[in-house]
Scaffold this active site. Structure first.
Site, PDB file in Angstrom:
ATOM      1  N   ASP A 569       9.956   5.534   1.596  1.00 52.88           N
ATOM      2  CA  ASP A 569       9.022   5.857   2.676  1.00 52.88           C
ATOM      3  C   ASP A 569       7.848   6.614   2.059  1.00 52.88           C
ATOM      4  O   ASP A 569       8.029   7.496   1.212  1.00 52.88           O
ATOM      5  CB  ASP A 569       9.736   6.727   3.722  1.00 52.88           C
ATOM      6  N   ASN A 577      -3.174   8.467   7.336  1.00 50.42           N
ATOM      7  CA  ASN A 577      -3.899   7.680   8.342  1.00 50.42           C
ATOM      8  C   ASN A 577      -4.919   8.543   9.074  1.00 50.42           C
ATOM      9  O   ASN A 577      -6.043   8.092   9.358  1.00 50.42           O
ATOM     10  CB  ASN A 577      -2.916   7.054   9.326  1.00 50.42           C
ATOM     11  N   HIS A 582      -6.856   4.087   9.569  1.00 45.29           N
ATOM     12  CA  HIS A 582      -5.759   3.114   9.561  1.00 45.29           C
ATOM     13  C   HIS A 582      -6.035   1.931   8.641  1.00 45.29           C
ATOM     14  O   HIS A 582      -5.097   1.325   8.094  1.00 45.29           O
ATOM     15  CB  HIS A 582      -5.487   2.622  10.984  1.00 45.29           C
ATOM     16  N   ASP A 586      -3.517   0.645   5.834  1.00 45.82           N
ATOM     17  CA  ASP A 586      -2.998  -0.727   5.645  1.00 45.82           C
ATOM     18  C   ASP A 586      -3.101  -1.152   4.187  1.00 45.82           C
ATOM     19  O   ASP A 586      -2.207  -1.827   3.643  1.00 45.82           O
ATOM     20  CB  ASP A 586      -3.770  -1.706   6.526  1.00 45.82           C
ATOM     21  N   GLU A 613       5.637   2.609   7.532  1.00 46.54           N
ATOM     22  CA  GLU A 613       5.532   2.848   6.092  1.00 46.54           C
ATOM     23  C   GLU A 613       6.895   2.805   5.413  1.00 46.54           C
ATOM     24  O   GLU A 613       7.047   3.249   4.271  1.00 46.54           O
ATOM     25  CB  GLU A 613       4.866   4.210   5.838  1.00 46.54           C
TER      26      GLU A 613
END
Length: 704
Positions: A569, A577, A582, A586, A613
């Site tokens: 993770d 973010n 965002h 990505d 994530e």
């Protein structure tokens, strides 16, 4: 100028051989290495070399790695003994293209019997050998189809020798396959006759005509003597098998045993001759004969020339699609049923048979009034009086529509297999001996690139060894294997097939190899792939994990390997973010996926994006410690990406936390709990400060 004089003396011979298509080389035998002093234009065309490029060289410069050593040795011995010799060997052109050549070497001596020259006559036989090989490869294709039909089927080469015969042909001819194969038409034991009992010359045989003209021959009839001296009457259709140059390389003949029909026709002729003497039996004989004709779909007719009266049986009406005696019978009426484009040819054949006082056979169509087309085989003979004037003509009409359809279906089936199915045949070791055109088309390989290779040539690296091990275990038990395979094209792209592999047997029941029949399911697999892939990263999704965890555990246990489930993770990803947006987030997720793909690139490694994530990897290791080593490598690889992350102190760059569960192949695990234990280890890694790997403690997992 002795050598030049020798060349001038042989000038006429050289010109003649050049005209015949022979390549000619002349070597100086008075020199140690026997250098070439002359080659003709044909030699240059075959090899690609100019005269100046070969003059002064020994002919062995044309040899290569596949040149037959036995042929070279034979030439060397002949030269040492000053003798002639003839060999067939592989040479290479200037552009390294191999070709097959038939070479004749002849020594030339002067008036004192001293060896002066060696003349070589070269004939390129590459195309001939390729044609012969292609023809033999097609034999097995035909066996599958030919063994299922009741009609006889023979395949003959360009010399008229039988290459293959199906079981029905062996039964009809009374000969075994070994007695038929390689038997030429001119074999004295191959005795055939016309209907009148006269010999059937080989040059009139349908196969000979097809090979000579390249045109099909239909519905030829002959009598064939069987070993017990009985006669089988057969009706033959012969079709050419042409090479790429549209020349007849072979011929395929199908034939029907019409012995019973022939006997019936003989009875018909005898009955017609006795009609005048035995009128009291006419009704009984007529009813019996009409019934026989109806069963055989054969009608008969009689034309009395003095009165111009034509009569025919009720079966002729039925063949024409009309009720018996429903119209006045005339020759003109009959011709009205024959299509215009065939009518004149039928009339010409009938007239010519009268002029030549012979029987005639003619196949043509008829068009019924309801629009239906039927195929007819018409036969006839003529009676003449003592003055040579024609008295009557007698004949039969046979509806052969169904046989015509069979002939067409056979050709269609062969074409269908070749062009629509991915078909291959291998020997017992898995070496490919034949492939269909569609196999070549979908794989991107030429036929000659596939023949002699194993199917590994199209094996995709993602297909595990276990799949093929199971496949071979099954087919070696002479059972059929069915499944899906991912294959690799020559250009590096892939395609999926659904395949069925079955054992293949020869005519004696011996297991000789395997036949694979497959269909292309690439489009279907592409849809399935979409359903199990994460759209953003291209990694497998949670659904695929749930579908495959069970079989991966079983596979690892069978192979005695540790199965490792690793969850990771991105640390403080929400802050990333919030800070960078965002879209940047990505891109980070795509980078994580890229790192995982780079580290885990073996066929049995599976990388997943479980959501957000959160990522996971399922892979096998030989030793327990290797799982933790791989996890540490991933942790470091992501750290080394040096992706700025101001909200992830103290490193100020992107890091991940990893939880790892290792599964001992000797133990059994509750599958539903594997995810939970790895997830708990992941969060212990986060609680311990992030950017680290935590292993599931061995005593924690629940065993059963």
């Amino acid at each position: 100028m002795p050598l030049l004089n020798d060349l001038l003396t042989a000038e006429n011979l050289i010109d003649a051989m050049t005209e015949a298509g022979y390549a000619i080389s002349i070597a100086d035998a008075t020199q140690v290495d026997m250098p070439l002093i002359y080659v003709n234009q044909v030699f240059c065309e075959i090899t690609g070399y100019a005269l100046d490029e070969v003059r002064g060289k020994n002919c062995r410069f044309l040899h290569g790695m596949d040149t037959e050593s036995s042929a070279v040795e034979k030439m060397r011995n002949a030269i040492q003994n000053k003798q002639s010799c003839q060999v067939t060997l592989t040479n290479y052109t200037k552009n390294s293209q191999a070709y097959k050549v038939q070479l004749s070497l002849t020594p030339v001596f002067d008036e004192k019997d001293r060896l002066r020259l060696y003349v070589g006559f070269h004939q390129d036989v590459t195309q001939l050998e390729q044609l012969e090989y292609s023809l033999k490869s097609k034999k097995k294709e035909l066996e599958i189809i030919s063994s299922s039909i009741n009609d006889g089927l023979l395949v003959k080469n360009s010399k008229g020798e039988v290459l293959e015969a199906n079981p029905a042909s062996q039964e009809i001819l009374g000969l075994s396959l070994s007695e038929l194969v390689d038997k030429p038409l001119l074999d004295p034991s191959w005795k055939t006759i016309h209907r009148d009992g006269s010999d059937y010359p080989s040059e009139e045989h349908p196969s000979t005509k097809v090979l000579k003209t390249g045109q099909p021959v239909y519905k030829q009839e002959m009598g064939v003597y069987k070993p017990d001296n009985s006669i089988s009457w057969i009706q033959i259709n012969s079709l050419p098998l042409k090479n790429e140059g549209l020349q007849s390389a072979a011929v395929i003949s199908t034939f029907t045993d019409v012995t019973s029909l022939r006997n019936t026709e003989n009875k018909l002729q005898k009955t017609n001759r006795l009609l005048q003497e035995k009128s009291d039996k006419l009704n009984t004989l007529s009813r019996s004969f009409e019934q026989a004709q109806k069963i055989a779909s054969v009608g008969h007719w009689i034309l009395e020339w003095p009165s111009k009266k034509l009569i025919w049986s009720d079966e002729v009406f039925r063949i024409l699609g009309e009720l018996p005696q429903s119209f006045q019978i005339t020759y003109k009426t009959f011709l009205s049923f024959v299509p215009l484009d065939e009518r004149q040819a039928l009339m010409d054949e009938f007239s010519q048979s009268i002029q030549e006082r012979r029987e005639y056979t003619f196949k043509h169509r008829i068009l019924r009034k309801n629009g239906e087309t039927r195929f007819m085989l018409e036969r006839g003979f003529h009676d003449f009086d003592e003055k040579g004037q024609i008295k009557r003509s007698v004949g039969t009409i046979n509806d052969v529509t169904e046989q015509h359809k069979k002939d067409f279906q056979i050709a269609s089936y062969v074409e269908l297999i070749n062009r629509q199915l991915i078909m291959s045949r291998t020997d017992l070791t898995g070496k490919i001996v034949e492939v269909s055109d569609f196999f070549c088309e979908i794989s991107g390989y030429r036929r000659e690139e596939l023949i002699g290779q194993c199917h590994n040539i199209v094996r995709h690296p993602e297909m595990t060894t276990e799949v093929f091990s199971d496949l071979w275990t099954i087919i070696k038990r002479t059972e059929t294997w069915e499944g899906e395979l991912k294959n690799l094209r020559k250009d590096g792209s892939y395609y999926w097939i659904e395949t069925r592999i079955s054992p293949e047997y020869d005519h004696l029941g011996n297991h000789i190899g395997y036949v694979s029949i497959s269909i292309d399911i690439t489009a279907q697999k592409s849809l399935e792939e979409i359903a199990i892939r994460d759209e953003m990263t291209g990694l497998y999704n949670r659904r695929f994990y749930n579908q495959n965890i069970h079989q991966e555990i079983r596979r690892a246990k069978r192979q005695g390997l540790w199965l490792c489930f690793m969850m990771l993770d991105a640390d403080n990803f929400k802050k990333y973010n919030d800070t960078y947006g965002h879209q940047a987030g990505d891109e980070v997720l795509k980078t994580l996926a890229m790192v995982l793909k780079k580290v885990f690139r073996r066929a049995g490694d599976y990388c997943f994006r479980l959501g957000g994530e959160e990522f996971a990897v399922l892979f096998e290791v030989e030793h327990q410690k290797d799982g933790e080593i791989m996890a540490e490598e991933v942790c470091k690889a992501i750290y080394d990406q040096a992706i700025e992350h101001s909200g992830n102190a103290p490193w100020m760059r992107l890091t991940v936390s990893i939880g790892v569960m290792l599964m001992d192949p000797l133990n059994n695990y509750v599958e539903e709990e594997i995810y939970k234990y790895a997830d708990e280890a992941l969060y212990r890694a986060k609680d311990a400060g992030r950017n680290r790997v935590m292993m599931v403690e061995e005593h924690l997992p629940e065993l059963f």
